[in-house]
Design an enzyme around this catalytic site. Structure first.
Site, short mmCIF file in Angstrom:
data_model
loop_
_atom_site.label_atom_id
_atom_site.label_comp_id
_atom_site.label_asym_id
_atom_site.label_seq_id
_atom_site.Cartn_x
_atom_site.Cartn_y
_atom_site.Cartn_z
CB SER A 77 -0.93 -0.06 1.20
OG SER A 77 -1.88 0.96 1.13
CG ASP A 163 -6.41 -3.96 -3.19
OD1 ASP A 163 -7.15 -3.05 -2.76
OD2 ASP A 163 -5.17 -3.89 -3.24
CG HIS A 195 -5.53 -2.53 0.25
ND1 HIS A 195 -4.87 -2.28 -0.92
CD2 HIS A 195 -5.03 -1.65 1.15
CE1 HIS A 195 -4.02 -1.28 -0.76
NE2 HIS A 195 -4.09 -0.90 0.49
#
Length: 366
Positions: A77, A163, A195
């Protein structure tokens, strides 16, 4: 499940170099953003006994200098975006990257709407050719290392089918960006993951997006990406760890001498296998957590369960775990990949967090 709203601080688009914006605007945008960019969030079931890793209690100490033959980066991320920033800015020194759930270098382009709608949902198109043009220009200015260094470098990219924080098309753009500079890319997009950082020691179900964003999909992406980066990899240590987990002061390496002022924790961690401490030649991996995944938020969950220390023991691999924290401009403890610190050089050499992390690398590899 955390309800996330995404927004990013706005800084004017650069004309060859980024240009700044008012701090107040940056603060307001960043506040909304951090919530959205919880680009990794697991918070689910209790770990199964079989999936509980052996851990090490951190010991206070200083980063030492070791015989390091090569440096790599990995992140998820916001940590994935930071990993790419580090690799592109210092491609002479950093020889490969593993990126989970993120998009291409300089995706946000110092623009709030682009960060929100172009680097997450991809409602606004991200023109990879534009990002590549910035990259080449900045390399010509010496603001980043030459792009020729990326040719042939190993890159592993991961995107989960569930995600919805960073859409697959955004990660597709990351793959294209690397490929256009000649990197050797392995793209793992067949998982059903949410995610998250996917690990055999995850405490969250595979498809979820929940804190602490460590998902168990019954697979071992770490073995896959370390094999890609290192060329080959030995099986991980599934017994008691033999190295030392050091808790060190990040203030020592902060560009301003005060890590909290850079939205970084006072302390970071480094796992040093006994073979490396004994003077053997080792490699170094910089491992970057995602939003709401640092020590201040989830303790040592990422450090313990990322499935990296286990491989480090059997592959002579030092693992550096820098730590970000929440702040007024960064309420979810993300890494700065859109300019929330107010500096316009965040993705290049001299960027506050980029340079602070590189100071740690310099200490470790001498």
């Amino acid at each position: 499940m955390v309800n996330i709203t995404l927004a990013f601080p706005h800084v004017g688009r650069p004309a060859g170099a980024p240009t700044g914006e008012r701090h107040e605007d940056t603060w307001k945008a960043a506040t909304t953003l951090a919530a959205a960019l919880l680009l990794i969030l697991p918070g689910g079931t209790a770990a199964r006994a079989a999936g509980t890793p052996y851990t090490k209690t951190p010991v206070s100490g200083s980063l030492g200098t070791y015989h390091v033959s090569a440096v790599y980066v990995a992140g998820v991320s916001s940590g994935g975006y930071m990993a790419t920033q580090l690799q592109v800015a210092y491609s002479t020194r950093i020889r490969g990257a593993a990126v989970f759930a993120a998009g291409p270098y300089y995706c946000a382009q110092n623009n709030v709407n682009q960060a929100l709608y172009g680097c997450g949902d991809n409602i606004y198109p991200t023109y990879v050719s534009t990002l590549e043009s910035y990259t080449r220009s900045w390399a010509s200015y010496g603001w980043i290392d030459g792009t020729g260094n990326l040719a042939g470098q190993p890159v592993y990219v991961y995107h989960g089918g569930n995600d919805n924080t960073v859409k697959k098309s955004v990660t597709d753009d990351l793959v294209r960006y690397y490929q256009d500079f000649g990197a050797s890319v392995r793209y793992d997009s067949g998982s059903a993951a949410g995610h998250a950082w996917v690990t055999p020691y995850g405490t969250v179900g595979c498809t979820a997006t929940a804190s602490p964003f460590l998902n168990d999909c019954g697979t071992d992406p770490e073995g896959s990406f370390l094999g890609k980066l290192l060329g080959s990899v030995s099986a991980p240590n599934t017994g008691p760890l033999g190295g030392t987990l050091i808790r060190f002061s990040q203030d020592t390496f902060a560009t301003n001498g005060w890590a909290n002022g850079l939205s970084m924790d006072a302390n970071g961690f480094a796992y040093v296998p006994s073979a490396c401490a004994a003077g053997n030649t080792c490699r170094l991996l910089v491992a970057l957590h995602g939003c709401a995944q640092g020590y201040a938020k989830v303790g040592t969950a990422f450090v313990d369960r990322a499935n990296l220390n286990q491989y480090a023991d059997t592959n002579r691999l030092i693992v550096l775990y820098p730590q970000a924290i929440a702040s007024g401009v960064n309420p979810n403890g993300c890494w700065d990949w859109w300019g929330y610190l107010g500096a316009t050089n965040y993705p290049i050499k001299g960027g506050y967090q980029v340079e602070t992390i590189m100071n740690m690398v310099r200490r470790l590899d001498g």
